[in-house]
Scaffold this motif. Structure first.
Motif, PDB file in Angstrom:
ATOM      1  N   GLU A 128      30.396  20.988  34.365  1.00  0.00           N
ATOM      2  CA  GLU A 128      30.664  20.647  32.968  1.00  0.00           C
ATOM      3  C   GLU A 128      32.052  20.046  32.769  1.00  0.00           C
ATOM      4  OE1 GLU A 128      29.906  24.092  30.616  1.00  0.00           O
ATOM      5  OE2 GLU A 128      27.945  24.466  31.528  1.00  0.00           O
ATOM      6  N   SER A 129      32.849  19.971  33.835  1.00  0.00           N
ATOM      7  CA  SER A 129      34.211  19.416  33.779  1.00  0.00           C
ATOM      8  C   SER A 129      35.030  20.036  32.655  1.00  0.00           C
ATOM      9  CB  SER A 129      34.170  17.882  33.609  1.00  0.00           C
ATOM     10  OG  SER A 129      33.612  17.270  34.724  1.00  0.00           O
ATOM     11  N   ARG A 130      35.141  21.345  32.703  1.00  0.00           N
ATOM     12  CA  ARG A 130      35.928  22.028  31.663  1.00  0.00           C
ATOM     13  C   ARG A 130      36.565  23.284  32.244  1.00  0.00           C
ATOM     14  NH1 ARG A 130      33.459  26.534  29.446  1.00  0.00           N
ATOM     15  NH2 ARG A 130      31.273  26.853  30.042  1.00  0.00           N
ATOM     16  N   LEU A 131      37.627  23.719  31.579  1.00  0.00           N
ATOM     17  CA  LEU A 131      38.327  24.940  31.953  1.00  0.00           C
ATOM     18  C   LEU A 131      37.639  26.125  31.290  1.00  0.00           C
ATOM     19  CD1 LEU A 131      40.845  26.094  33.432  1.00  0.00           C
ATOM     20  CD2 LEU A 131      42.103  25.794  31.286  1.00  0.00           C
ATOM     21  N   GLU A 132      37.094  27.023  32.091  1.00  0.00           N
ATOM     22  CA  GLU A 132      36.348  28.155  31.541  1.00  0.00           C
ATOM     23  C   GLU A 132      37.238  29.341  31.193  1.00  0.00           C
ATOM     24  OE1 GLU A 132      33.175  29.517  33.975  1.00  0.00           O
ATOM     25  OE2 GLU A 132      31.850  27.852  33.473  1.00  0.00           O
ATOM     26  N   ARG A 133      38.183  29.643  32.094  1.00  0.00           N
ATOM     27  CA  ARG A 133      38.959  30.864  31.909  1.00  0.00           C
ATOM     28  C   ARG A 133      40.258  30.752  32.689  1.00  0.00           C
ATOM     29  NH1 ARG A 133      36.927  35.837  30.546  1.00  0.00           N
ATOM     30  NH2 ARG A 133      34.814  35.191  31.109  1.00  0.00           N
ATOM     31  N   GLN A 134      41.259  31.504  32.279  1.00  0.00           N
ATOM     32  CA  GLN A 134      42.520  31.596  33.011  1.00  0.00           C
ATOM     33  C   GLN A 134      42.838  33.058  33.276  1.00  0.00           C
ATOM     34  OE1 GLN A 134      45.065  29.321  30.258  1.00  0.00           O
ATOM     35  NE2 GLN A 134      45.304  27.788  31.874  1.00  0.00           N
ATOM     36  N   ILE A 135      43.289  33.332  34.492  1.00  0.00           N
ATOM     37  CA  ILE A 135      43.718  34.683  34.857  1.00  0.00           C
ATOM     38  C   ILE A 135      45.199  34.620  35.182  1.00  0.00           C
ATOM     39  CG2 ILE A 135      43.420  36.581  36.489  1.00  0.00           C
ATOM     40  CD1 ILE A 135      40.549  35.698  36.885  1.00  0.00           C
ATOM     41  N   GLN A 136      45.978  35.462  34.537  1.00  0.00           N
ATOM     42  CA  GLN A 136      47.418  35.510  34.777  1.00  0.00           C
ATOM     43  C   GLN A 136      47.690  36.479  35.930  1.00  0.00           C
ATOM     44  OE1 GLN A 136      49.302  33.336  33.127  1.00  0.00           O
ATOM     45  NE2 GLN A 136      47.429  32.734  32.048  1.00  0.00           N
ATOM     46  N   ALA A 137      48.178  35.938  37.038  1.00  0.00           N
ATOM     47  CA  ALA A 137      48.449  36.759  38.218  1.00  0.00           C
ATOM     48  C   ALA A 137      49.839  36.406  38.739  1.00  0.00           C
ATOM     49  CB  ALA A 137      47.366  36.515  39.271  1.00  0.00           C
ATOM     50  N   ASN A 138      50.056  36.537  40.050  1.00  0.00           N
ATOM     51  CA  ASN A 138      51.325  36.116  40.650  1.00  0.00           C
ATOM     52  C   ASN A 138      51.091  35.721  42.100  1.00  0.00           C
ATOM     53  OD1 ASN A 138      51.322  38.523  42.206  1.00  0.00           O
ATOM     54  ND2 ASN A 138      52.433  39.617  40.596  1.00  0.00           N
ATOM     55  N   GLY A 139      52.183  35.367  42.778  1.00  0.00           N
ATOM     56  CA  GLY A 139      52.069  34.829  44.133  1.00  0.00           C
ATOM     57  C   GLY A 139      51.619  35.815  45.177  1.00  0.00           C
ATOM     58  N   SER A 140      51.501  37.084  44.826  1.00  0.00           N
ATOM     59  CA  SER A 140      51.075  38.091  45.803  1.00  0.00           C
ATOM     60  C   SER A 140      49.566  38.160  45.944  1.00  0.00           C
ATOM     61  CB  SER A 140      51.600  39.471  45.384  1.00  0.00           C
ATOM     62  OG  SER A 140      50.937  39.911  44.199  1.00  0.00           O
ATOM     63  N   GLY A 141      48.812  37.388  45.138  1.00  0.00           N
ATOM     64  CA  GLY A 141      47.382  37.578  45.020  1.00  0.00           C
ATOM     65  C   GLY A 141      46.553  36.900  46.093  1.00  0.00           C
ATOM     66  N   GLN A 142      45.310  37.428  46.242  1.00  0.00           N
ATOM     67  CA  GLN A 142      44.290  36.830  47.089  1.00  0.00           C
ATOM     68  C   GLN A 142      42.954  36.963  46.367  1.00  0.00           C
ATOM     69  OE1 GLN A 142      44.518  35.205  49.920  1.00  0.00           O
ATOM     70  NE2 GLN A 142      46.668  35.589  50.439  1.00  0.00           N
ATOM     71  N   MET A 143      42.042  36.055  46.699  1.00  0.00           N
ATOM     72  CA  MET A 143      40.756  36.027  46.020  1.00  0.00           C
ATOM     73  C   MET A 143      39.635  36.009  47.049  1.00  0.00           C
ATOM     74  SD  MET A 143      39.749  33.377  42.988  1.00  0.00           S
ATOM     75  CE  MET A 143      38.469  33.730  41.795  1.00  0.00           C
ATOM     76  N   ARG A 144      38.566  36.743  46.744  1.00  0.00           N
ATOM     77  CA  ARG A 144      37.356  36.696  47.563  1.00  0.00           C
ATOM     78  C   ARG A 144      36.161  36.744  46.622  1.00  0.00           C
ATOM     79  NH1 ARG A 144      35.831  37.778  52.908  1.00  0.00           N
ATOM     80  NH2 ARG A 144      33.695  38.577  53.164  1.00  0.00           N
ATOM     81  N   GLY A 145      35.330  35.735  46.725  1.00  0.00           N
ATOM     82  CA  GLY A 145      34.208  35.678  45.797  1.00  0.00           C
ATOM     83  C   GLY A 145      34.724  35.626  44.372  1.00  0.00           C
ATOM     84  N   GLU A 146      34.192  36.497  43.544  1.00  0.00           N
ATOM     85  CA  GLU A 146      34.564  36.517  42.127  1.00  0.00           C
ATOM     86  C   GLU A 146      35.727  37.455  41.837  1.00  0.00           C
ATOM     87  OE1 GLU A 146      31.044  37.494  39.991  1.00  0.00           O
ATOM     88  OE2 GLU A 146      30.104  35.539  40.319  1.00  0.00           O
ATOM     89  N   ASP A 147      36.308  38.068  42.867  1.00  0.00           N
ATOM     90  CA  ASP A 147      37.311  39.109  42.660  1.00  0.00           C
ATOM     91  C   ASP A 147      38.701  38.652  43.076  1.00  0.00           C
ATOM     92  OD1 ASP A 147      35.553  41.330  41.796  1.00  0.00           O
ATOM     93  OD2 ASP A 147      34.650  40.997  43.777  1.00  0.00           O
ATOM     94  N   LEU A 148      39.642  38.848  42.168  1.00  0.00           N
ATOM     95  CA  LEU A 148      41.043  38.501  42.392  1.00  0.00           C
ATOM     96  C   LEU A 148      41.876  39.784  42.380  1.00  0.00           C
ATOM     97  CD1 LEU A 148      43.393  36.413  42.548  1.00  0.00           C
ATOM     98  CD2 LEU A 148      43.359  36.376  40.048  1.00  0.00           C
ATOM     99  N   TYR A 149      42.708  39.970  43.417  1.00  0.00           N
ATOM    100  CA  TYR A 149      43.600  41.127  43.506  1.00  0.00           C
ATOM    101  C   TYR A 149      45.039  40.626  43.637  1.00  0.00           C
ATOM    102  CZ  TYR A 149      39.584  44.211  44.438  1.00  0.00           C
ATOM    103  OH  TYR A 149      38.407  44.921  44.344  1.00  0.00           O
ATOM    104  N   TRP A 150      45.966  41.325  42.984  1.00  0.00           N
ATOM    105  CA  TRP A 150      47.376  40.996  43.112  1.00  0.00           C
ATOM    106  C   TRP A 150      48.227  42.229  42.837  1.00  0.00           C
ATOM    107  CZ3 TRP A 150      44.412  39.911  38.913  1.00  0.00           C
ATOM    108  CH2 TRP A 150      44.910  40.218  37.643  1.00  0.00           C
ATOM    109  N   ILE A 151      49.527  42.114  43.094  1.00  0.00           N
ATOM    110  CA  ILE A 151      50.456  43.243  42.991  1.00  0.00           C
ATOM    111  C   ILE A 151      51.381  43.037  41.799  1.00  0.00           C
ATOM    112  CG2 ILE A 151      52.332  44.508  44.118  1.00  0.00           C
ATOM    113  CD1 ILE A 151      49.682  44.966  45.470  1.00  0.00           C
ATOM    114  N   VAL A 152      51.531  44.105  40.988  1.00  0.00           N
ATOM    115  CA  VAL A 152      52.508  44.125  39.901  1.00  0.00           C
ATOM    116  C   VAL A 152      53.270  45.442  39.993  1.00  0.00           C
ATOM    117  CG1 VAL A 152      52.902  44.053  37.409  1.00  0.00           C
ATOM    118  CG2 VAL A 152      51.050  42.701  38.419  1.00  0.00           C
ATOM    119  N   GLN A 153      54.587  45.329  40.274  1.00  0.00           N
ATOM    120  CA  GLN A 153      55.446  46.514  40.373  1.00  0.00           C
ATOM    121  C   GLN A 153      54.825  47.577  41.272  1.00  0.00           C
ATOM    122  OE1 GLN A 153      56.265  47.693  36.309  1.00  0.00           O
ATOM    123  NE2 GLN A 153      57.743  46.029  36.015  1.00  0.00           N
TER     124      GLN A 153
END
Length: 752
Positions: A128-153
């Protein structure tokens, strides 16, 4: 999706065939990679989705879009199309065949440690050539499939692409303590691995395994076995699966690749590679790596590389690639990606099918920094100098090398005398080539120059110019000017190392001294009058390492050629001694855009003026190309003279002594092998021809050509010397008979 095509793309034949019912093209076939099980983690910057390859461009401003179907390359201004703030595109991943996850970061966010810097994961719907969603994370993150993990404090957070909010999964604060650089290493179906680093009293990396269903946490530090190679303390995770973790650990000479169980135990060796090798890509079918042709004994094109697959002792060539300053091998889907960076800033991206060896070049380009250097190379130059890049045809030989051009060195011929500086730099000697004996002619003053040493010399007209260093704090350089008949010092110039002389005058550069600028001066050897011609403030002193680093007097044009700038850009200037005007004549970037390069000026036999171009080309070493300089024309004399050795230029080529480690004409040697033996090979080089004369079992060889007697003089350091003692052995090589004679041996303490 608004895409800018980088080259013409043909008519959509596949679409036409489909509409006519005559079949269709399947891009997935062209894009089909290997289905083997990969052990190394996937490339974090690129992804293949439905026959299309996506990656950030080399400036991280846009996205390269490359289609397997027609092998066309486009650029996509994603930031503009998604209506984002100006951002850098750091990574591109995908969680299904309909979406991209594009990781972006604004300039304001790019501060501090990368792992802690905030960034945005933009979920883009391709269909559809559109932005569906944004997730606010940081540079510590990794993604697998639909799941995003990252570190905060020191807390592990998770958000699915279908969720509106993130939630905290595990609090690692107590376990992490005062450790730093906490980041997610990998996300697997059953677990997440997080790492943290401790730097005192030694660098140690601790890993935390978080069970995704039970959310339990365990920690471990990886302790590899003793596999016969000393290595450092940090083991880096490079891959994982349901049963094992895969690590690399660096050593002084080797890199160790090994696996453990999911608790960091039961270490098993995978392979040992020398420390100069590129990081391999691990698969169940073997180890994919990039090796030079020289390393595998192919001398047809020793500077090219092969991608090989190694399983036990079997090595299978997969594809041929260019290898320059750096070549990285990663996997994207079922494909191998090679990312090559040349010393001149040229990036090359290729994709290789591991099973068939089919290779595609995706893109070849320079980033904005290097492109700007190239575009601005002629700024401020009214009459650009012309550089002839064609390697001249081989001419002459060791028996017919032509006129000696190199004037400066450890040995010079003065009328009927052959003068040599002793190995310890304390004595000027006269060589009797028939007897192979030395007679002492001049001693450097111990009182005036405590622990001083003579480094090199030049003979011009009735004078001998000796460059010396006083071994004091800061290493003050000086120029001794001797009468070449009586060998008595007439003048001494302190804080001087660059000189050119003619017609009874000495043109020299006085180095910077505190706040005082470097100066170009002229000394009249008859009257002793010493006058200032100009200083470095006349140049643009904003360039990196700006100073004066070369000088040559041009008799034909009564001018000085000067080099201004440091090792990252030494520009060529001409100073007219009659009109007292300074003109910029050339920049190295006119020829190429190496990050570390500079022009060099070499004292030479007039009227031949020699201009060198030094470039840091690759990991093996630095090379110099030499040109004959006349007016606005520079004609190539010889190319790729290694800085790892010695060279003497002649009218038709050069005599060189080249260290085996950096010599592409010699077999590769493994540093870790008991049979490793560094040596030097003596060549006569002309054009692209390289005639081997003989070898010396030494890593350091000094070389001089004596045209009056058809001899080569050599002095080689004995590898058996024990610090702080040094032993140097002198030789004479007869160019007619091929006889090599040992004539002298000198042993001294380097601190005396």
């Amino acid at each position: 999706m608004k895409i800018k095509r980088r080259k013409q793309i043909g008519i959509g034949i596949c679409l036409i065939l489909g509409l006519l019912g005559l079949g269709s093209c399947k891009s997935s076939d062209a894009a089909k990679g290997s289905n083997e099980k990969w052990l190394s983690q996937a490339d974090s910057q690129a992804v293949i989705v439905k026959g299309t390859y996506y990656m950030p461009d080399f400036d991280q401003n846009q996205i390269y879009v490359w289609h397997f179907q027609d092998q066309s390359l486009s650029t996509w201004d994603f930031v503009q199309e998604a209506n984002l703030e100006p951002s850098k595109i750091l990574r591109i991943t995908s969680f299904d065949d309909q979406h991209l996850a594009i990781w972006t970061q604004t300039e304001e966010e790019a501060t501090g440690l990368y792992e802690m810097n905030p960034l945005t994961v933009n979920l883009w719907n391709l269909k559809e050539s559109r932005l569906e969603r944004q997730i606010q994370a940081n540079g510590s993150g990794q993604m697998r499939g639909e799941d995003l993990y990252w570190i905060v404090q020191n807390q592990l957070w998770h958000q699915s692409v279908n969720q509106d909010e993130a939630k905290m999964v595990a609090d690692l604060s107590t376990l992490v303590g005062d450790m730093q650089q906490v980041k997610v290493e990998t996300v697997q179906d059953l677990y997440v691995i997080v790492s943290a680093e401790q730097y005192s009293p030694e660098s140690v990396r601790t890993y935390f395994k978080i069970d995704r269903s039970e959310q339990t946490v365990s920690s471990f530090a990886v302790q590899p076995e003793n596999w016969g190679a000393p290595y450092y303390s940090v083991a880096y995770l490079i891959g994982a699966d349901d049963e094992k973790l895969y690590f690399q650990i660096y050593g002084a000479k080797q890199v160790v690749y090994f696996s453990t169980d999911l608790e960091g135990k039961k270490a098993e060796l995978i392979t040992l590679q020398d420390s100069l090798s590129n990081q391999p890509c691990l698969s169940e079918k073997g180890i994919y790596s990039v090796v030079s042709n020289r390393k595998i004994g192919n001398f047809d094109n020793p500077r090219q590389c092969q991608v090989i697959r190694q399983q036990n002792y079997d090595k299978t060539p997969i594809a041929t690639v260019d290898c320059d300053l750096e070549t990285r091998l990663t996997r994207v889907g079922g494909w191998l990606k090679t990312a090559t960076l040349s010393g001149n800033g040229m990036h090359r991206i290729s994709l290789i099918q591991p099973e068939t060896g089919k290779a595609y070049e995706v893109v070849q380009n320079k980033n904005a920094f290097y492109q700007a250097q190239e575009d601005q190379a002629l700024d401020g130059i009214d009459q650009p100098m012309q550089f002839d890049q064609e390697v001249p045809a081989a001419q002459g030989s060791a028996l017919d090398p032509g006129e000696l051009l190199t004037l400066e060195g450890k040995v010079v011929e003065v009328e009927d005398k052959i003068l040599v500086l002793s190995a310890n730099g304390k004595t000027l000697q006269q060589l009797n080539p028939e007897m192979g004996t030395y007679e002492e002619r001049y001693f450097i003053s111990q009182a005036k120059y405590p622990r001083g040493r003579m480094r090199s010399m030049i003979s011009v007209e009735d004078w001998l110019f000796i460059k010396a260093t006083m071994d004091q704090p800061g290493g003050v350089e000086c120029l001794l000017i001797l009468d070449n008949q009586e060998f008595t010092p007439v003048y001494t110039l302190e804080n001087v190392r660059l000189v050119s002389a003619a017609q009874g005058k000495v043109y020299y550069i006085r180095n910077r001294n505190g706040t005082e600028a470097a100066e170009v001066r002229c000394l009249d050897l008859s009257s002793g009058e010493d006058v200032l011609l100009l200083d470095e403030r006349l140049f643009n002193n904003e360039s990196y390492g700006s100073s004066l680093s070369g000088i040559t007097y041009d008799d034909a044009n009564h001018c000085l050629w000067l080099i201004q700038g440091g090792f990252r850009s030494g520009d060529l200037y001409q100073y007219d001694l009659t009109n007292q005007t300074l003109t910029l004549k050339a920049r190295p970037e006119q020829i190429d855009t190496y990050n570390e390069q500079s022009f060099l000026l070499t004292p030479s036999a007039r009227p031949k003026l020699l201009l060198g171009l030094w470039q840091a080309e690759d990991l093996i070493g630095d090379n110099v190309d030499y040109y004959f300089l006349e007016e606005n024309q520079a004609d190539l004399l010889i190319k790729d003279i290694s800085m790892m050795g010695s060279a003497v230029l002649t009218q038709r080529g050069a005599f060189t002594a080249e260290l085996s480690d950096g010599d592409y004409a010699q077999p590769f040697q493994d540093y870790n092998s008991p049979s490793y033996r560094p040596y030097s090979t003596i060549y006569y080089r002309s054009g692209e021809r390289k005639d081997e004369l003989f070898q010396l079992d030494s890593m350091e060889v000094e070389l001089a050509y004596l045209p009056s007697v058809d001899l080569l003089w050599l002095r080689a350091q004995d590898k058996q010397s024990e610090y702080p003692q040094e032993t140097w052995i002198s030789y004479l090589y007869d160019l007619n008979s091929g006889e090599l004679r040992t004539i002298n041996e000198e042993t001294f303490n380097i601190y005396e």
